[in-house]
Each structure stands twice: as C-alpha cells, then as structure tokens.
Design a protein around this motif. Structure first.
Motif, PDB file in Angstrom:
ATOM      1  N   CYS A  24       2.429   1.812   9.253  1.00  0.00           N
ATOM      2  CA  CYS A  24       1.785   2.652   8.280  1.00  0.00           C
ATOM      3  C   CYS A  24       1.550   1.921   6.924  1.00  0.00           C
ATOM      4  O   CYS A  24       1.050   2.692   6.067  1.00  0.00           O
ATOM      5  CB  CYS A  24       2.756   3.936   8.016  1.00  0.00           C
ATOM      6  SG  CYS A  24       4.393   3.624   7.355  1.00  0.00           S
ATOM      7  N   HIS A  25       2.080   0.756   6.740  1.00  0.00           N
ATOM      8  CA  HIS A  25       1.818  -0.037   5.315  1.00  0.00           C
ATOM      9  C   HIS A  25       1.168  -1.463   5.754  1.00  0.00           C
ATOM     10  O   HIS A  25       1.615  -2.037   6.381  1.00  0.00           O
ATOM     11  CB  HIS A  25       3.282  -0.118   4.569  1.00  0.00           C
ATOM     12  CG  HIS A  25       4.025   1.003   4.172  1.00  0.00           C
ATOM     13  ND1 HIS A  25       3.761   1.608   2.850  1.00  0.00           N
ATOM     14  CD2 HIS A  25       4.837   1.957   4.940  1.00  0.00           C
ATOM     15  CE1 HIS A  25       4.331   2.622   2.548  1.00  0.00           C
ATOM     16  NE2 HIS A  25       5.090   2.938   3.799  1.00  0.00           N
ATOM     17  N   GLN A  26       0.032  -1.192   4.956  1.00  0.00           N
ATOM     18  CA  GLN A  26      -0.747  -2.541   5.330  1.00  0.00           C
ATOM     19  C   GLN A  26       0.072  -3.924   4.873  1.00  0.00           C
ATOM     20  O   GLN A  26       0.717  -3.943   3.741  1.00  0.00           O
ATOM     21  CB  GLN A  26      -1.983  -2.517   4.228  1.00  0.00           C
ATOM     22  CG  GLN A  26      -3.018  -3.492   4.543  1.00  0.00           C
ATOM     23  CD  GLN A  26      -4.420  -3.097   3.623  1.00  0.00           C
ATOM     24  OE1 GLN A  26      -4.316  -2.524   2.536  1.00  0.00           O
ATOM     25  NE2 GLN A  26      -5.486  -4.168   4.059  1.00  0.00           N
ATOM     26  N   ALA A  28       2.591  -5.299   6.742  1.00  0.00           N
ATOM     27  CA  ALA A  28       3.722  -5.145   6.998  1.00  0.00           C
ATOM     28  C   ALA A  28       4.169  -6.010   8.163  1.00  0.00           C
ATOM     29  O   ALA A  28       3.093  -6.158   9.256  1.00  0.00           O
ATOM     30  CB  ALA A  28       4.365  -3.693   7.506  1.00  0.00           C
ATOM     31  N   CYS A  40      10.913   7.821   2.992  1.00  0.00           N
ATOM     32  CA  CYS A  40      11.916   7.493   2.413  1.00  0.00           C
ATOM     33  C   CYS A  40      12.918   8.540   1.633  1.00  0.00           C
ATOM     34  O   CYS A  40      12.551   9.392   0.952  1.00  0.00           O
ATOM     35  CB  CYS A  40      11.441   6.512   1.368  1.00  0.00           C
ATOM     36  SG  CYS A  40      12.699   5.654   0.344  1.00  0.00           S
ATOM     37  N   ASP A  62       3.477   7.279  -5.961  1.00  0.00           N
ATOM     38  CA  ASP A  62       2.768   6.785  -4.791  1.00  0.00           C
ATOM     39  C   ASP A  62       3.684   5.381  -4.404  1.00  0.00           C
ATOM     40  O   ASP A  62       3.549   4.569  -4.836  1.00  0.00           O
ATOM     41  CB  ASP A  62       1.431   6.189  -5.006  1.00  0.00           C
ATOM     42  CG  ASP A  62       0.498   5.598  -4.314  1.00  0.00           C
ATOM     43  OD1 ASP A  62       0.901   5.490  -3.155  1.00  0.00           O
ATOM     44  OD2 ASP A  62      -0.626   5.135  -4.578  1.00  0.00           O
ATOM     45  N   CYS A  63       3.885   5.634  -3.178  1.00  0.00           N
ATOM     46  CA  CYS A  63       4.603   4.288  -2.530  1.00  0.00           C
ATOM     47  C   CYS A  63       3.710   3.752  -1.356  1.00  0.00           C
ATOM     48  O   CYS A  63       4.423   3.020  -0.487  1.00  0.00           O
ATOM     49  CB  CYS A  63       5.957   5.241  -1.669  1.00  0.00           C
ATOM     50  SG  CYS A  63       6.942   6.265  -2.944  1.00  0.00           S
ATOM     51  N   THR A  64       2.782   4.002  -1.466  1.00  0.00           N
ATOM     52  CA  THR A  64       1.821   3.170  -0.596  1.00  0.00           C
ATOM     53  C   THR A  64       1.776   1.735  -0.381  1.00  0.00           C
ATOM     54  O   THR A  64       1.790   1.292   0.699  1.00  0.00           O
ATOM     55  CB  THR A  64       0.130   3.446  -0.848  1.00  0.00           C
ATOM     56  OG1 THR A  64      -0.044   4.802  -1.102  1.00  0.00           O
ATOM     57  CG2 THR A  64      -0.613   2.512   0.012  1.00  0.00           C
ATOM     58  N   ASN A  65       2.182   1.097  -1.432  1.00  0.00           N
ATOM     59  CA  ASN A  65       2.702  -0.273  -1.279  1.00  0.00           C
ATOM     60  C   ASN A  65       4.087  -0.799  -1.356  1.00  0.00           C
ATOM     61  O   ASN A  65       4.563  -1.926  -1.489  1.00  0.00           O
ATOM     62  CB  ASN A  65       2.020  -1.152  -2.689  1.00  0.00           C
ATOM     63  CG  ASN A  65       0.437  -0.861  -2.683  1.00  0.00           C
ATOM     64  OD1 ASN A  65       0.016  -1.164  -1.864  1.00  0.00           O
ATOM     65  ND2 ASN A  65      -0.252  -0.671  -4.128  1.00  0.00           N
ATOM     66  N   CYS A  66       4.779   0.170  -1.020  1.00  0.00           N
ATOM     67  CA  CYS A  66       6.245  -0.224  -1.011  1.00  0.00           C
ATOM     68  C   CYS A  66       6.813  -0.192   0.697  1.00  0.00           C
ATOM     69  O   CYS A  66       6.496   0.528   1.406  1.00  0.00           O
ATOM     70  CB  CYS A  66       7.111   0.766  -1.544  1.00  0.00           C
ATOM     71  SG  CYS A  66       8.876   0.843  -1.441  1.00  0.00           S
ATOM     72  N   GLN A  67       7.214  -1.206   0.885  1.00  0.00           N
ATOM     73  CA  GLN A  67       7.908  -1.387   2.322  1.00  0.00           C
ATOM     74  C   GLN A  67       9.383  -1.654   2.357  1.00  0.00           C
ATOM     75  O   GLN A  67      10.123  -1.644   3.285  1.00  0.00           O
ATOM     76  CB  GLN A  67       7.188  -2.864   2.776  1.00  0.00           C
ATOM     77  CG  GLN A  67       5.823  -2.812   3.128  1.00  0.00           C
ATOM     78  CD  GLN A  67       5.408  -4.020   3.793  1.00  0.00           C
ATOM     79  OE1 GLN A  67       6.231  -4.753   4.310  1.00  0.00           O
ATOM     80  NE2 GLN A  67       4.075  -4.387   3.335  1.00  0.00           N
ATOM     81  N   HIS A  70      11.445   0.160   5.047  1.00  0.00           N
ATOM     82  CA  HIS A  70      10.661  -0.306   6.413  1.00  0.00           C
ATOM     83  C   HIS A  70      11.125  -1.639   6.850  1.00  0.00           C
ATOM     84  O   HIS A  70      10.860  -1.770   7.930  1.00  0.00           O
ATOM     85  CB  HIS A  70       9.256  -0.221   6.386  1.00  0.00           C
ATOM     86  CG  HIS A  70       8.805   1.447   6.214  1.00  0.00           C
ATOM     87  ND1 HIS A  70       9.211   2.440   6.982  1.00  0.00           N
ATOM     88  CD2 HIS A  70       8.153   1.909   5.127  1.00  0.00           C
ATOM     89  CE1 HIS A  70       8.663   3.431   6.561  1.00  0.00           C
ATOM     90  NE2 HIS A  70       7.974   3.242   5.435  1.00  0.00           N
TER      91      HIS A  70
END
Length: 96
Positions: A24-26, A28, A40, A62-67, A70
């Motif tokens: 789900c994260h680009q 990754a 999370c 916004d946690c879109t860029n957080c891995q 994961h």
C-alpha cells in the motif's frame, strides 16, 4: 550481538500479498512489507510517532510516505511505543 526476542518469530511479521492494495505504500519492498500494523497504532502519537508523515493544509496527519510500521525490522520499535500510548490514554482518561 543477541537478536531481539521477537526477531524471526511468526507473530512479528505478516505479509498479505493477496490484498488488493499490497503493497500500500509506493516504493516499498514487497519481501519485507509487514501488514501486521495495517493501520498504524502510532498514529495517535502525532508528531512523536517517529515516522515520515506530514500534516495537510487542513491539519490532518498524512502518512502516505511513511513505511515505519510496515518494515519487518520495526516490530520492536512499534511495540516499544505501547507504553507511551498507554500513558497518553491514561492522561486523557484522568482529565475527563
């Protein structure tokens, strides 16, 4: 150096490669993508979560860029923050 107690244990890593959003994260790494913390548990810590987040113009985290939750290696980091979450919840309850 001794490995952490959780390393290599099945309960510390789950990868749902059948999920429609996997990963789900680009960008990754699909082989080390941990779905265990799909949502999370550190989100509530706001700017103290330790992840790569930003706040939108409307003040939404916004946690879109957080891995951070994961990555296979971060299980200990996530569970290590539970005491901080519990303390935060206690303060909220005590203020009611």
């Amino acid at each position: 150096m001794e490995k952490p107690y959780w390393e290599g244990k099945h309960y510390s890593f789950f990868s749902n490669k059948e999920c429609e959003y996997f990963p789900c994260h680009q960008g990754a790494d699909p082989e080390n993508f941990n779905c265990l913390f799909c949502y999370c548990p550190l989100y509530a810590l706001g700017d103290k979560c330790g992840g790569n987040f930003r706040y939108t113009d409307k003040g939404i985290k916004d946690c879109t860029n957080c891995q951070l939750p994961h990555k296979r290696k971060n299980y200990g980091y996530i569970t290590g923050k539970y005491a901080e979450l519990a303390e935060m919840m206690k303060k909220i309850k005590d203020s009611e």
